[in-house]
Scaffold this active site. Structure first.
Site, PDB file in Angstrom:
ATOM      1  NE  ARG A 102      -3.070   0.643  -0.656  1.00  0.00           N
ATOM      2  CZ  ARG A 102      -3.310   0.582  -1.991  1.00  0.00           C
ATOM      3  NH1 ARG A 102      -3.308   1.735  -2.696  1.00  0.00           N
ATOM      4  NH2 ARG A 102      -4.235  -0.441  -2.481  1.00  0.00           N
ATOM      5  CE  LYS A 137      -1.280  28.066  -3.462  1.00  0.00           C
ATOM      6  NZ  LYS A 137      -2.272  28.816  -4.609  1.00  0.00           N
ATOM      7  CE  LYS A 169       2.181  34.622  -2.472  1.00  0.00           C
ATOM      8  NZ  LYS A 169       1.823  33.253  -2.030  1.00  0.00           N
ATOM      9  CD  GLU A 202       0.986  38.231  -3.982  1.00  0.00           C
ATOM     10  OE1 GLU A 202       0.120  38.382  -3.929  1.00  0.00           O
ATOM     11  OE2 GLU A 202       1.581  37.039  -3.361  1.00  0.00           O
ATOM     12  CG  ASP A 224      -0.732  37.115  -7.088  1.00  0.00           C
ATOM     13  OD1 ASP A 224      -0.761  36.030  -7.280  1.00  0.00           O
ATOM     14  OD2 ASP A 224      -1.694  37.583  -6.381  1.00  0.00           O
TER      15      ASP A 224
END
Length: 288
Positions: A102, A137, A169, A202, A224
């Site tokens: 697995r 992410k 950011k 950013e 962005d």
């Protein structure tokens, strides 16, 4: 493929923690039903079309659990595969094969899905000089495998974590009082702590692009959620003074147009959070 985060210790730690999570105090299904001395073999069956990834990891999982297992790789990471192909054959202790099955499949199904989607997007922009990047992410505790799969698929890795690059950011800039204050404070912090890290900032509009250039010391300016027309203008203003990265809202429908704006990089979070796993199974080949 030499990647700085793919150290033996990091891979071993991932395998050990994953096996501990799955096996706990014992694989009681296998221990109860399968004789300790039984030896068998199994083949990794590909049940869909895509880019295979995780074979090298699968081999290490098998050997980490039982170094007597014989693993024969029939494909290599990055190969294009079709339904019916066999990726590897593993021979040895039936108990060991069943207990690692697995974990091998969980890793390979997901890694192959990421590599397949990454290859698709990189092929869409290969007529340009723009490079595709992943993001942070990722699934907790699975980042090593996900970023490895992105590389296998043909794209580049962005920073691995919060520690290996400074990325200011919009929230950083807003909390700090603007781009100039954020970058100035960052440069002072890096000097004081003797850290040599790249700085990315950013930006959301042309005014912020100009501000990021004027403050100086910025290695990458992120564009962005800008329209392609604004990206073209930003790239012209930056004019090679630093690198550029397009980010936000990038899909299969607009990635080609965005790459053609002349940006150096395009980052796509969907590489590691919106892919379809490749259907793969480990099938017993019972000895007669």
């Amino acid at each position: 493929m030499k990647i700085n985060y793919l150290t033996k210790s990091a891979i071993d730690q991932f395998i050990d923690s994953s096996l501990k999570e799955d096996i706990g105090d014992g694989d009681h299904s296998t221990l109860s039903a399968i004789p300790a001395e039984l030896e068998q073999e199994a083949q990794l069956l590909i049940k869909g079309d895509g880019v295979i990834a995780g074979l090298a990891l699968a081999e290490q999982i098998f050997h980490r659990f039982d170094d007597k297992l014989d693993v024969q790789l029939l494909k290599q990471d990055g190969d294009q595969v079709v339904e019916g192909d066999v990726g590897l054959i593993v021979r040895g202790s039936a108990r060991s094969i069943l207990s690692t099955e697995r974990l091998v499949l969980n890793c390979m199904q997901r890694m192959s899905g990421i590599a397949t989607y990454t290859r698709k997007l990189t092929d869409m922009i290969k007529h340009t000089d723009t490079k595709l990047l992943d993001t942070r992410k990722t699934a907790p505790n699975f980042r090593l495998c996900e970023k490895w799969a992105v590389k296998i698929g043909g794209a580049e890795n962005h920073r691995f974590g919060l520690y290996d690059m400074v990325m200011l950011k919009d929230n950083h800039n807003d909390y700090a009082g603007g781009i100039t204050k954020a970058v100035t404070a960052t440069k002072s912090y890096l000097r004081a702590n003797n850290k040599d890290l790249r700085i990315e900032v950013e930006t959301r509009n042309i005014n912020e692009v100009r501000e990021a250039l004027e403050v100086g010391g910025v290695d990458v300016i992120m564009l962005d959620n800008m329209l392609p027309s604004m990206m073209v203008e930003a790239v012209e203003i930056i004019a090679g003074q630093c690198q550029t990265e397009a980010s936000g809202g990038i899909t299969e429908k607009n990635i080609k147009e965005i790459a053609e704006t002349g940006v150096d990089y395009i980052s796509v979070g969907a590489l590691t959070h919106s892919y379809d796993s490749l259907d793969i199974s480990l099938k017993a080949v019972k000895k007669k």
